[in-house]
Enzyme design. Structure first.
Site, short mmCIF file in Angstrom:
data_model
loop_
_atom_site.label_atom_id
_atom_site.label_comp_id
_atom_site.label_asym_id
_atom_site.label_seq_id
_atom_site.Cartn_x
_atom_site.Cartn_y
_atom_site.Cartn_z
CB SER A 63 -0.88 -0.08 1.33
OG SER A 63 -1.52 1.22 1.43
CE1 TYR A 101 -4.25 -2.85 4.71
CE2 TYR A 101 -3.33 -0.67 4.31
CZ TYR A 101 -3.55 -1.82 4.23
OH TYR A 101 -3.81 -2.01 2.56
#
Length: 631
Positions: A185, A198
């Site tokens: 990401s 995350y």
């Protein structure tokens, strides 16, 4: 006249020319290198041939990138093993040629083993051409309230599952000279607030990918990292609601420093922001397919406009500058101050006011109608409430139940008998309280000010006040300056039974030395008295002084009543206020030397605020606590 070229010699000119030449060479070389680097990052498309003989394992195929990539790979002739988390997710692949679905929970070893065994059965001796670690989970929540299991669950799927799959299938990947594609990401190169678990997992996967890529050079196994920005996937579009649920389910003392209003507005701003920047998942699916089909794929592919327009530039800033910008991006749009700007009250303020009550549940309901909110976990005998947001510390209300009926004296009796709340929208709040079932116990009163007075279930008076001209604009500017929200605690009235000058001196010795307002006998606004059920003509007050601690914005108001006369009627200890100090022992000693009755320091626990050392001084029987919080 001295020459301006006195120090300019042939040697210095030659040196300058040499320096200029060196700089020119460096600049030219840099431009060439940057140009080469630019085109190196964008390789010429040279697709791999004979894809039909190649098997690709893709995880997280229930929806999102995984589902899209399965379709793209089958169009290109790949044979696909689609790892799904649910049976429903796998059913859609039942009738698709060259797609073989397996259902497994990749967060446990049994699930990993099932996927590995299924994949090895499909590839036979061919080897595995591609492993796409796409499955992931986002469990948002601020660090303040996201519990350790949140991190453990996130790491299990986002990091440990890829590591275990790579370890088990690496011999097959080597045999096929295949490639590992890890979906990280933009959170893999920049850390975004509200998403620590995350971000941590994606940073870990980035690091792992770098090491794996380097070590696989002898075997020709490519490792590609895909770094999507925000895409319109189920994971991203549910993020704001997931974050808000994490707040709602957090422990109450963790939520207390933020406030429900703040969280709701952050959620709405977050939803709007994600909707504005989210792009089609096809951008990332295309990048994933490139990582599988290019003969020499780049080591990293970043997708989404926000990645290069916002996140990459931010990642290059200094830590403190980036922190300020990211905080404003994440929380600034809420336009709602935190419920408590200070987790623990600073020194030199009134930290809380204790009000004795007979029924905790009834009193909580009463104050909640005024807009006070319950914070922390109430016990069977105590509950802490807070008023509106304020940039400065505002006292908390500690309700302490006696468990038996109380006999509270009239509002002019000695002790703390009235709490004043300032409102900007007087009529609106009076109407709101009426709709909630609360009526003033006397008629509304006032001219340049207005007052509406109410009694709690035990007779303690809480009243609303608003100022019109000339004081109104001044108070409103001050209120806006401090970002004060309703209910704004304005002051606490303390009736004194002794000589007024003596009383003023006593409270000044206790620290209330900053005088805000003072008038003598009958100089107060007598037209306000009917709001408390008192006669303008028959009521006389010898003096009023509003004063504060030097570092505080909350006031106490001393009143000396003569008609009706203030007397000590046994209700002095039904309320108390606490002052934060640096050293409780020293404060108690000073109070004793000043002639006050004192209570020695002891260790106790205050709801929400934690462990504290508490001592006290008594003025005409009224308890003034000295507090030092230890948390």
């Amino acid at each position: 006249m001295k020459s301006p070229f006195k120090y300019l010699t042939l040697d210095s000119v030659a040196q300058a020319e040499l320096t200029f030449s060196t700089i020119s060479v460096v600049l030219a070389t840099s431009i060439v290198l940057l140009t080469l680097y630019y085109f190196r990052k964008r390789p010429t498309i040279c697709p791999v041939t004979d894809l039909g003989a190649r098997v690709v394992l893709i995880t997280g195929c229930d929806s999102g990138f995984g589902s899209g990539l399965v379709a793209a790979c089958t169009d290109q002739g790949f044979e696909v093993v689609a790892a799904c988390y649910t049976t429903d997710g796998a059913k859609k692949y039942d009738k698709i040629e060259n797609v073989y679905a397996v259902v497994a929970d990749l967060t446990d070893d049994e699930g990993i083993s099932d996927v590995v065994a299924f994949t090895k059965q499909r590839i036979g001796v061919r080897g595995l051409f591609g492993l796409v670690n796409n499955a992931g989970v986002a469990l948002p929540g601020n660090v303040d309230w996201a519990k350790p299991p949140t991190y453990e669950a996130t790491m299990k799927l986002n990091f440990f599952a890829p590591v275990k799959l790579v370890y088990a299938l690496l011999p097959s990947l080597k045999r096929a000279k295949g490639r590992v594609v890890n979906v990280t990401s933009v959170d893999g190169f920049i850390n975004l607030p509200t998403n620590a678990a995350y971000c941590s997992s994606k940073h870990a996967l980035e690091s792992y990918s770098d090491v794996l890529r380097c070590e696989m050079l002898p075997w020709g196994v490519d490792v590609v990292v895909i770094q999507p920005a925000t895409m319109r996937t189920p994971l991203a579009m549910a993020f704001a609601d997931s974050w808000h649920r994490s707040f709602e389910t957090a422990e109450s003392d963790r939520r207390a420093n933020y406030g429900d209003g703040w969280a709701e507005k952050v959620k709405q701003a977050m939803k709007s922001g994600i909707s504005d920047i989210a792009q089609s998942p096809e951008l990332t699916v295309s990048a994933l397919l490139s990582a599988l089909t290019l003969r020499s794929p780049p080591t990293r592919i970043t997708t989404g406009t926000a990645s290069w327009l916002v996140f990459k530039p931010l990642s290059k800033l200094s830590d403190r500058t980036r922190d300020s910008i990211l905080y404003a991006m994440s929380f600034g749009a809420a336009k709602e101050p935190l419920a408590l700007e200070h987790g623990t009250p600073p020194e030199g303020v009134v930290s809380h006011i204790t009000i004795k009550v007979s029924s905790l549940s009834q009193s909580i309901a009463f104050y909640q109608k005024f807009g006070f909110s319950l914070v922390g976990d109430p016990t069977s005998s105590q509950a802490m409430l807070k008023g509106g947001a304020h940039k400065k510390w505002q006292p908390l209300l500690l309700l302490s139940s006696t468990g038996s009926p109380l006999k509270r004296p009239e509002s002019w009796s000695a002790g703390m008998q009235r709490l004043c709340i300032y409102v900007a929208d007087f009529d609106v709040q009076v109407g709101r309280l009426k709709a909630a079932g609360l009526e003033p116990y006397a008629p509304l009163a006032g001219k340049s000010e207005q007052i509406a007075a109410y009694k709690d279930p035990d007779g303690f008076v809480v009243y609303l006040i608003v100022f019109h001209l000339p004081l109104g604009p001044i108070v409103d500017i001050t209120r806006l300056w401090y970002g004060a929200q309703y209910p704004m605690m304005f002051h606490l009235s303390i009736n004194v039974a002794s000589d007024f000058e003596t009383a003023k001196s006593s409270y000044a010795k206790l620290g209330f030395s900053k005088v805000v307002y003072e008038v003598g006998r009958d100089k107060h606004q007598k037209n306000l008295l009917p709001a408390f059920g008192l006669s303008e003509s028959e009521t006389h007050i010898d003096g009023v002084r509003m004063c504060q601690l030097p570092n505080d914005v909350f006031s106490i108001t001393l009143l000396k009543w003569t008609e009706p006369e203030t007397k000590r009627e046994g209700g002095e200890l039904l309320n108390s206020l606490a002052i934060t100090v640096k050293n409780v022992k020293e404060a108690v000693r000073s109070a004793r030397e000043a002639g006050f009755e004192v209570e020695e320091e002891r260790l106790t626990k205050v709801p929400l605020l934690g462990e504290a050392i508490v001592g006290a001084a008594f003025v005409e029987g009224v308890r003034i606590e000295y507090v030092k919080f230890l948390d």
